[in-house]
Design an enzyme around this catalytic site. Structure first.
Site, short mmCIF file in Angstrom:
data_model
loop_
_atom_site.label_atom_id
_atom_site.label_comp_id
_atom_site.label_asym_id
_atom_site.label_seq_id
_atom_site.Cartn_x
_atom_site.Cartn_y
_atom_site.Cartn_z
N ARG A 192 0.85 -1.20 0.00
CA ARG A 192 0.00 0.00 0.00
C ARG A 192 0.88 1.25 0.00
O ARG A 192 1.76 1.39 0.86
CB ARG A 192 -0.89 -0.01 1.23
CG ARG A 192 -2.11 0.90 1.06
CD ARG A 192 -3.14 0.57 2.09
NE ARG A 192 -2.74 1.10 3.38
CZ ARG A 192 -3.56 1.72 4.21
NH1 ARG A 192 -4.82 1.86 3.90
NH2 ARG A 192 -3.14 2.18 5.35
N THR A 216 -0.89 7.64 -1.12
CA THR A 216 -2.18 7.54 -1.83
C THR A 216 -3.10 6.48 -1.23
O THR A 216 -4.30 6.47 -1.53
CB THR A 216 -1.95 7.17 -3.31
OG1 THR A 216 -1.33 5.87 -3.33
CG2 THR A 216 -1.05 8.17 -4.02
N ASP A 258 -4.81 -10.03 11.13
CA ASP A 258 -3.92 -9.94 9.96
C ASP A 258 -3.48 -11.35 9.58
O ASP A 258 -2.71 -11.99 10.32
CB ASP A 258 -2.72 -9.05 10.29
CG ASP A 258 -1.87 -8.79 9.06
OD1 ASP A 258 -1.41 -9.77 8.44
OD2 ASP A 258 -1.68 -7.62 8.70
N ASP A 260 0.37 -11.84 9.35
CA ASP A 260 1.03 -11.87 10.66
C ASP A 260 0.74 -13.17 11.39
O ASP A 260 1.62 -13.74 12.03
CB ASP A 260 0.56 -10.69 11.52
CG ASP A 260 1.30 -9.40 11.15
OD1 ASP A 260 2.34 -9.47 10.48
OD2 ASP A 260 0.81 -8.33 11.56
#
Ligand code: URA
Length: 209
Positions: A104, A108, A200, A203
């Protein structure tokens, strides 16, 4: 056009998914369950792969049989997608594997590609694009666009948990790509995590924080 979303309902998948949602489930069991869910999902999803008629010579005679019409290419989106790779490879051991790395952009908030490696004959294969969590749908949609730019045509998107926001975004961008999921959860929280979700996925699979 209504979104083409197929929830794979199976008691074994449901029970394994319930276990990995739990905070009591550690990395080892998380990996094992994700592996087994992926295997079971792959069995259901590949039910629809086109086949062709062939002849086969047995030790006794020649008879009719079938073979898959096209080769299969699996494309996990890094990094969590790799957690579903080996389970699917268990039942399609000759599948080719491509990889897409998406991150990411901090400014933006949009996904950018940092890695892309595709096998040959992408335009003539059945492609399984894989990411366990269909959250905002932005990286999945960007990855699907990339696969199409590389020549991919027969694409299926496979995830473990989806949510309405991700489904809407992905299916608006790619109405031609069916989405297969084990569950559709309630929605996203303010940090774009799926609720109730499982946290997550990367993770939990890689035991990182
Ligand atoms: N990615 C994850 O791993 N989990 C979420 O809930 C959303 C995105």
């Amino acid at each position: 056009m209504p979104p083409d979303v197929r929830v794979i309902e199976h008691p074994l998948i449901g029970a394994l998914l319930t276990e990995i949602r739990s905070t009591d489930t550690g990395c080892e069991k998380f990996r094992k369950n994700l592996h087994n869910i992926s295997r079971l999902m792959a069995y259901e999803i590949t039910r629809e792969l086109p086949s062709r008629n062939i002849t086969v010579t047995t030790p006794l005679t020649t008879t009719h049989g079938i073979a898959l019409q096209r080769s299969v290419i699996m494309i996990p989106i890094l990094r969590a997608g790799t957690g579903m790779l080996n389970g699917i490879l268990d039942i399609i051991p000759d599948a080719k594997v491509g990889h897409i790395g998406m991150a990411r952009d901090e400014k933006t908030c949009l996904p950018t590609t940092y890695y892309c490696k595709m096998p040959q004959s992408i335009n003539d294969s059945d492609i399984l694009l894989i990411d366990p969590m269909l959250a905002t749908g932005h990286s999945a949609a960007a990855a699907a666009t990339l696969v199409k730019e590389q020549g991919g045509i027969n694409i299926r998107f496979i995830c473990l948990v989806a949510c309405p926001e991700g489904i809407k975004y992905f299916c608006e961008k790619h109405p031609d790509i069916p989405v297969y999921t084990a569950a559709i959860d309630e929605g996203l929280d303010e940090n774009s995590y799926i609720v109730p979700g499982l946290g997550d996925a990367g993770d939990r699979y890689f035991d990182t924080e």
